[in-house]
Design a protein around this motif. Structure first.
Motif, PDB file in Angstrom:
ATOM      1  N   TRP A 191      42.052  64.553  -1.928  1.00  0.00           N
ATOM      2  CA  TRP A 191      42.021  63.095  -1.788  1.00  0.00           C
ATOM      3  C   TRP A 191      41.654  62.727  -0.348  1.00  0.00           C
ATOM      4  N   GLU A 192      40.784  61.749  -0.216  1.00  0.00           N
ATOM      5  CA  GLU A 192      40.374  61.284   1.102  1.00  0.00           C
ATOM      6  C   GLU A 192      41.506  60.493   1.763  1.00  0.00           C
ATOM      7  N   ILE A 193      41.664  60.709   3.083  1.00  0.00           N
ATOM      8  CA  ILE A 193      42.712  60.046   3.866  1.00  0.00           C
ATOM      9  C   ILE A 193      42.081  59.548   5.156  1.00  0.00           C
ATOM     10  N   GLU A 194      42.453  58.351   5.585  1.00  0.00           N
ATOM     11  CA  GLU A 194      41.960  57.840   6.856  1.00  0.00           C
ATOM     12  C   GLU A 194      42.755  58.493   7.985  1.00  0.00           C
ATOM     13  N   ARG A 195      42.061  59.225   8.805  1.00  0.00           N
ATOM     14  CA  ARG A 195      42.718  59.969   9.876  1.00  0.00           C
ATOM     15  C   ARG A 195      43.185  59.043  10.989  1.00  0.00           C
ATOM     16  N   PRO A 196      44.399  59.244  11.481  1.00  0.00           N
ATOM     17  CA  PRO A 196      44.834  58.491  12.662  1.00  0.00           C
ATOM     18  C   PRO A 196      44.143  59.010  13.908  1.00  0.00           C
ATOM     19  N   SER A 197      44.096  58.203  14.950  1.00  0.00           N
ATOM     20  CA  SER A 197      43.463  58.644  16.200  1.00  0.00           C
ATOM     21  C   SER A 197      44.330  59.664  16.933  1.00  0.00           C
ATOM     22  N   THR A 198      45.633  59.644  16.688  1.00  0.00           N
ATOM     23  CA  THR A 198      46.535  60.614  17.295  1.00  0.00           C
ATOM     24  C   THR A 198      46.230  62.016  16.769  1.00  0.00           C
ATOM     25  N   VAL A 199      46.319  63.012  17.643  1.00  0.00           N
ATOM     26  CA  VAL A 199      46.129  64.397  17.230  1.00  0.00           C
ATOM     27  C   VAL A 199      47.395  64.882  16.529  1.00  0.00           C
ATOM     28  N   MET A 200      47.283  65.183  15.247  1.00  0.00           N
ATOM     29  CA  MET A 200      48.435  65.662  14.475  1.00  0.00           C
ATOM     30  C   MET A 200      48.487  67.182  14.561  1.00  0.00           C
ATOM     31  N   SER A 201      48.850  67.664  15.717  1.00  0.00           N
ATOM     32  CA  SER A 201      48.786  69.095  16.000  1.00  0.00           C
ATOM     33  C   SER A 201      50.040  69.822  15.527  1.00  0.00           C
ATOM     34  N   THR A 202      49.929  71.145  15.495  1.00  0.00           N
ATOM     35  CA  THR A 202      51.092  71.972  15.159  1.00  0.00           C
ATOM     36  C   THR A 202      52.197  71.776  16.189  1.00  0.00           C
ATOM     37  N   ALA A 203      51.811  71.613  17.454  1.00  0.00           N
ATOM     38  CA  ALA A 203      52.817  71.394  18.493  1.00  0.00           C
ATOM     39  C   ALA A 203      53.613  70.120  18.234  1.00  0.00           C
ATOM     40  N   GLU A 204      52.940  69.059  17.771  1.00  0.00           N
ATOM     41  CA  GLU A 204      53.641  67.823  17.427  1.00  0.00           C
ATOM     42  C   GLU A 204      54.553  68.045  16.225  1.00  0.00           C
ATOM     43  N   ALA A 205      54.092  68.838  15.252  1.00  0.00           N
ATOM     44  CA  ALA A 205      54.923  69.144  14.079  1.00  0.00           C
ATOM     45  C   ALA A 205      56.198  69.876  14.502  1.00  0.00           C
ATOM     46  N   VAL A 206      56.057  70.765  15.469  1.00  0.00           N
ATOM     47  CA  VAL A 206      57.241  71.474  15.977  1.00  0.00           C
ATOM     48  C   VAL A 206      58.220  70.487  16.599  1.00  0.00           C
ATOM     49  N   GLN A 207      57.720  69.522  17.363  1.00  0.00           N
ATOM     50  CA  GLN A 207      58.601  68.532  17.986  1.00  0.00           C
ATOM     51  C   GLN A 207      59.329  67.689  16.943  1.00  0.00           C
ATOM     52  N   VAL A 208      58.605  67.298  15.881  1.00  0.00           N
ATOM     53  CA  VAL A 208      59.250  66.516  14.822  1.00  0.00           C
ATOM     54  C   VAL A 208      60.297  67.359  14.104  1.00  0.00           C
ATOM     55  N   ALA A 209      59.963  68.598  13.785  1.00  0.00           N
ATOM     56  CA  ALA A 209      60.924  69.471  13.113  1.00  0.00           C
ATOM     57  C   ALA A 209      62.161  69.687  13.979  1.00  0.00           C
ATOM     58  N   THR A 210      61.950  69.842  15.283  1.00  0.00           N
ATOM     59  CA  THR A 210      63.077  70.020  16.198  1.00  0.00           C
ATOM     60  C   THR A 210      63.953  68.768  16.221  1.00  0.00           C
ATOM     61  N   SER A 211      63.333  67.598  16.262  1.00  0.00           N
ATOM     62  CA  SER A 211      64.091  66.345  16.270  1.00  0.00           C
ATOM     63  C   SER A 211      64.888  66.187  14.974  1.00  0.00           C
ATOM     64  N   MET A 212      64.261  66.525  13.846  1.00  0.00           N
ATOM     65  CA  MET A 212      64.977  66.447  12.576  1.00  0.00           C
ATOM     66  C   MET A 212      66.143  67.427  12.546  1.00  0.00           C
ATOM     67  N   GLY A 213      65.930  68.621  13.109  1.00  0.00           N
ATOM     68  CA  GLY A 213      67.007  69.601  13.165  1.00  0.00           C
ATOM     69  C   GLY A 213      68.157  69.150  14.042  1.00  0.00           C
ATOM     70  N   LEU A 214      67.831  68.526  15.174  1.00  0.00           N
ATOM     71  CA  LEU A 214      68.885  68.010  16.051  1.00  0.00           C
ATOM     72  C   LEU A 214      69.664  66.890  15.374  1.00  0.00           C
ATOM     73  N   GLY A 215      68.929  66.030  14.657  1.00  0.00           N
ATOM     74  CA  GLY A 215      69.610  64.969  13.926  1.00  0.00           C
ATOM     75  C   GLY A 215      70.534  65.512  12.862  1.00  0.00           C
ATOM     76  N   ALA A 216      70.075  66.548  12.148  1.00  0.00           N
ATOM     77  CA  ALA A 216      70.915  67.153  11.109  1.00  0.00           C
ATOM     78  C   ALA A 216      72.137  67.835  11.707  1.00  0.00           C
TER      79      ALA A 216
END
Length: 385
Positions: A298-323
């Motif tokens: 499915w086609e998706i409109e890409r955001p201008s922000t770079v959705m990198s693996t490094a950013e995914a790690v930061q989000v996962a870390t934040s979710m882990g800290l919240g949990a």
């Protein structure tokens, strides 16, 4: 964070004993052992001549052929330029290569608009300079000059952020493998910069520092920084370019995000308690938004922000800290939309609408197909505002 040469000291020592084949001048490991150090032994234990056995961990999740080309470039004493989107582990790869080749990843210059030519060449201790005049003791070598005198690897981060005239100071250095220190001209041989301490070559009587065999340079540049300070054609010719791309495999990227986030929480004294299915959904969302196309096509409109693996790690870390600290029994998946929104809106507030479009597209379709976790995420659409 711990330096790779310290964190993986046992592996580096093992590999030095494991492969005793020919090594380029000044190298701590053979080229084959450098590739093994970066890419790992695929879970298989290696056996050194003395009988010691060790499984070498995989540190860079990417194309092994890319790593091999990088090692060959360094073995040929040619400059290596790692380019790619932000967050694709260019800096980590340069650190690993430096640690394996020369035992140090710290001879680094961070490129910025304020980086001066002195930071790539040398400066002076002005109090000593005024008191004693130009001398080896008064010279303050740059990391690049130190690497030249040791036959080591120098690293320049974000080279395209440096001004063109600063970048061009590297041209003669890479082609001629020497650096002039005219203030030391006429002094005794070896008087300039401490050259000759770690190798046979150094500063001659004319104030020229010659690179010890083994010296080379690794630079990094973000593709999104093109135009900040475009490299000259002359400088480009002195480098071999290698593009470091995003991780292709979903499972490999998920495992990397899990490992990095777990390590971050362990350092903070907490346990990573984010469910594997939630983590996979997080990585899937990042991959969809990064490529502009879902796994289903499915086609998706890409955001201008770079959705990198490094950013995914930061989000996962934040979710882990919240949990770990703030869950109060709540399902951690409920925090995912908010974290994604915070990431997407970094560069352009209009990307908020693109994230809503992603929710109204792939997230809704997966929910309608009966995927329980995606149904929960669809029900959380209002969390995006």
């Amino acid at each position: 964070m711990e330096l790779p040469e310290d964190r993986f000291a046992a592996e580096l020592a093992f590999l030095a004993a494991y492969d005793t084949g020919p090594r380029p001048p000044s190298w701590r490991l053979t080229p084959r052992a450098v590739v093994l150090f970066v890419c790992g032994s695929d879970g298989e234990p290696l056996r050194a001549p003395g009988g010691e056995r060790l499984v070498v961990s995989r540190k860079f999740v990417g194309d092994r052929a890319l790593v091999e080309r990088c090692v060959v470039t360094l073995a040929g004493e040619r400059g290596l330029l790692l380019v790619g989107e932000p967050g694709t582990a260019k800096s980590m790869l340069s650190e690993l290569l430096s640690a394996a080749v020369c035992g140090s990843s710290t001879l680094t210059v961070q490129g910025t608009a304020g980086t001066t030519e002195d930071q790539l060449r040398y400066g002076w201790n002005y109090a000593m300079l005024l008191a004693k005049g130009p001398s080896r003791e008064a010279l303050v070598p740059s990391p690049v000059l130190t690497a030249m005198t040791r036959g080591a690897v120098a690293r320049i981060e974000e080279v395209t952020r440096c001004l063109p005239e600063v970048q061009d100071s590297l041209v003669s250095l890479l082609s001629e493998r020497r650096m002039s220190v005219p203030e030391l001209a006429g002094l005794e041989s070896g008087a300039g910069s401490g050259a000759g301490q770690d190798g046979e070559e150094g500063a001659d009587g004319g104030g020229t520092v010659h690179a010890v065999p083994g010296f080379t340079l690794i630079a990094t540049a973000n593709l999104r920084d093109r135009g900040v300070s475009e490299m000259s054609a002359a400088l480009k010719r002195r480098f071999n370019f290698e593009t470091v791309g995003p991780i292709d495999d979903l499972d490999a990227e998920t495992a990397l995000v899990r490992g990095q986030a777990t390590a971050a929480l362990v350092r903070g004294g907490a346990e990573f308690a984010v469910d594997d299915t939630v983590l996979e959904a997080l990585v899937t969302a990042f991959r969809d938004l990064r490529t502009g196309r879902s796994a289903e096509g499915w086609e998706i409109e890409r955001p201008s922000t770079v959705m990198s693996t490094a950013e995914a790690v930061q989000v996962a870390t934040s979710m882990g800290l919240g949990a770990a600290y703030l869950s109060d029994g709540r399902d951690v998946v409920r925090t995912l939309p908010g974290h994604l929104l915070g990431t997407v809106r970094k560069d352009d507030p209009a990307d908020h609408a693109r994230l809503l479009g992603y929710w109204d597209g792939p997230v809704r379709r997966r929910a309608e197909a009966g995927a329980p976790l995606w149904r929960t995420l669809w029900e959380l659409r209002d969390e995006l505002g």
